[in-house]
Scaffold this motif. Structure first.
Motif, PDB file in Angstrom:
ATOM      1  N   ASP A  43      31.400 -17.707  11.608  1.00 48.51           N
ATOM      2  CA  ASP A  43      30.735 -16.549  11.004  1.00 48.51           C
ATOM      3  C   ASP A  43      31.057 -15.282  11.786  1.00 48.51           C
ATOM      4  O   ASP A  43      31.314 -14.221  11.204  1.00 48.51           O
ATOM      5  CB  ASP A  43      29.218 -16.749  10.961  1.00 48.51           C
ATOM      6  CG  ASP A  43      28.813 -17.928  10.088  1.00 48.51           C
ATOM      7  OD1 ASP A  43      29.480 -18.156   9.054  1.00 48.51           O
ATOM      8  OD2 ASP A  43      27.848 -18.618  10.456  1.00 48.51           O
ATOM      9  N   ARG A  46      34.627 -14.341  10.990  1.00 50.94           N
ATOM     10  CA  ARG A  46      34.748 -13.711   9.667  1.00 50.94           C
ATOM     11  C   ARG A  46      34.280 -12.262   9.710  1.00 50.94           C
ATOM     12  O   ARG A  46      34.907 -11.378   9.125  1.00 50.94           O
ATOM     13  CB  ARG A  46      33.959 -14.489   8.621  1.00 50.94           C
ATOM     14  CG  ARG A  46      34.708 -15.660   8.038  1.00 50.94           C
ATOM     15  CD  ARG A  46      33.996 -16.247   6.828  1.00 50.94           C
ATOM     16  NE  ARG A  46      32.765 -16.956   7.189  1.00 50.94           N
ATOM     17  CZ  ARG A  46      32.734 -18.197   7.630  1.00 50.94           C
ATOM     18  NH1 ARG A  46      33.853 -18.883   7.784  1.00 50.94           N
ATOM     19  NH2 ARG A  46      31.592 -18.786   7.921  1.00 50.94           N
ATOM     20  N   ARG A  47      33.167 -12.013  10.398  1.00 51.59           N
ATOM     21  CA  ARG A  47      32.672 -10.641  10.504  1.00 51.59           C
ATOM     22  C   ARG A  47      33.675  -9.756  11.236  1.00 51.59           C
ATOM     23  O   ARG A  47      33.946  -8.633  10.814  1.00 51.59           O
ATOM     24  CB  ARG A  47      31.336 -10.604  11.244  1.00 51.59           C
ATOM     25  CG  ARG A  47      30.188 -11.133  10.448  1.00 51.59           C
ATOM     26  CD  ARG A  47      28.914 -11.010  11.244  1.00 51.59           C
ATOM     27  NE  ARG A  47      27.770 -11.519  10.517  1.00 51.59           N
ATOM     28  CZ  ARG A  47      26.542 -11.111  10.725  1.00 51.59           C
ATOM     29  NH1 ARG A  47      26.284 -10.198  11.641  1.00 51.59           N
ATOM     30  NH2 ARG A  47      25.543 -11.605  10.032  1.00 51.59           N
ATOM     31  N   ALA A  49      36.916 -10.218  11.507  1.00 53.11           N
ATOM     32  CA  ALA A  49      38.091 -10.040  10.656  1.00 53.11           C
ATOM     33  C   ALA A  49      37.825  -9.017   9.563  1.00 53.11           C
ATOM     34  O   ALA A  49      38.683  -8.178   9.265  1.00 53.11           O
ATOM     35  CB  ALA A  49      38.505 -11.373  10.050  1.00 53.11           C
ATOM     36  N   SER A  50      36.648  -9.063   8.999  1.00 55.24           N
ATOM     37  CA  SER A  50      36.287  -8.115   7.945  1.00 55.24           C
ATOM     38  C   SER A  50      36.268  -6.690   8.482  1.00 55.24           C
ATOM     39  O   SER A  50      36.789  -5.768   7.845  1.00 55.24           O
ATOM     40  CB  SER A  50      34.922  -8.490   7.365  1.00 55.24           C
ATOM     41  OG  SER A  50      34.485  -7.528   6.452  1.00 55.24           O
ATOM     42  N   VAL A  51      35.680  -6.522   9.637  1.00 49.86           N
ATOM     43  CA  VAL A  51      35.612  -5.184  10.242  1.00 49.86           C
ATOM     44  C   VAL A  51      37.010  -4.711  10.630  1.00 49.86           C
ATOM     45  O   VAL A  51      37.363  -3.556  10.408  1.00 49.86           O
ATOM     46  CB  VAL A  51      34.662  -5.176  11.462  1.00 49.86           C
ATOM     47  CG1 VAL A  51      34.758  -3.869  12.224  1.00 49.86           C
ATOM     48  CG2 VAL A  51      33.232  -5.405  10.995  1.00 49.86           C
ATOM     49  N   GLU A  53      39.837  -5.574   9.263  1.00 50.87           N
ATOM     50  CA  GLU A  53      40.547  -5.244   8.028  1.00 50.87           C
ATOM     51  C   GLU A  53      40.153  -3.854   7.534  1.00 50.87           C
ATOM     52  O   GLU A  53      40.997  -3.048   7.170  1.00 50.87           O
ATOM     53  CB  GLU A  53      40.247  -6.288   6.962  1.00 50.87           C
ATOM     54  CG  GLU A  53      40.989  -6.078   5.664  1.00 50.87           C
ATOM     55  CD  GLU A  53      40.684  -7.169   4.652  1.00 50.87           C
ATOM     56  OE1 GLU A  53      40.760  -6.863   3.445  1.00 50.87           O
ATOM     57  OE2 GLU A  53      40.370  -8.295   5.051  1.00 50.87           O
ATOM     58  N   ALA A  54      38.864  -3.562   7.544  1.00 49.49           N
ATOM     59  CA  ALA A  54      38.388  -2.245   7.111  1.00 49.49           C
ATOM     60  C   ALA A  54      38.889  -1.156   8.050  1.00 49.49           C
ATOM     61  O   ALA A  54      39.250  -0.056   7.612  1.00 49.49           O
ATOM     62  CB  ALA A  54      36.867  -2.227   7.042  1.00 49.49           C
ATOM     63  N   SER A  70      31.485  -1.755  14.233  1.00 51.71           N
ATOM     64  CA  SER A  70      31.508  -3.186  13.949  1.00 51.71           C
ATOM     65  C   SER A  70      30.172  -3.857  14.143  1.00 51.71           C
ATOM     66  O   SER A  70      29.716  -4.597  13.293  1.00 51.71           O
ATOM     67  CB  SER A  70      32.580  -3.881  14.781  1.00 51.71           C
ATOM     68  OG  SER A  70      32.173  -3.925  16.140  1.00 51.71           O
ATOM     69  N   VAL A  72      29.571  -6.353  15.607  1.00 50.51           N
ATOM     70  CA  VAL A  72      29.763  -7.804  15.465  1.00 50.51           C
ATOM     71  C   VAL A  72      28.978  -8.558  16.529  1.00 50.51           C
ATOM     72  O   VAL A  72      28.308  -9.535  16.247  1.00 50.51           O
ATOM     73  CB  VAL A  72      31.260  -8.158  15.542  1.00 50.51           C
ATOM     74  CG1 VAL A  72      31.452  -9.654  15.646  1.00 50.51           C
ATOM     75  CG2 VAL A  72      31.969  -7.612  14.323  1.00 50.51           C
TER      76      VAL A  72
END
Length: 77
Positions: A43, A46-47, A49-51, A53-54, A70, A72
């Motif tokens: 989890d 994923r967080r 990676a999402s940040v 990517e953005a 982030s 995160v």
């Protein structure tokens, strides 16, 4: 951040260094941090990676802004 560090058994300074990319945590440290955030390591990944990517889609955002946005490792992401 200090409460997450305390729950993970880390110093707030060390957690901050991880968050800013100055330290590479071991898998044990990642498990401790994820547990302190009441998340599983995938989890957290994923967080992150999402940040990331953005962030890459927004070239004006610098590294310091990335860490601040982030959240995160502070549980705000």
């Amino acid at each position: 951040m200090s409460d997450v560090a305390e729950r993970a058994g880390l110093s707030a300074q060390y957690l901050s260094e991880i968050e800013r990319g100055l330290k590479d945590p071991s898998s044990e440290m990642l498990h401790a941090i994820a547990g302190a955030l009441e998340l599983e390591v995938p989890d957290v990944a994923r967080r992150a990676a999402s940040v990331l990517e953005a962030t890459l889609a927004t070239p004006v955002m610098g590294a310091c802004q990335f860490v601040c946005v982030s959240g995160v490792f502070t549980g705000r992401g």
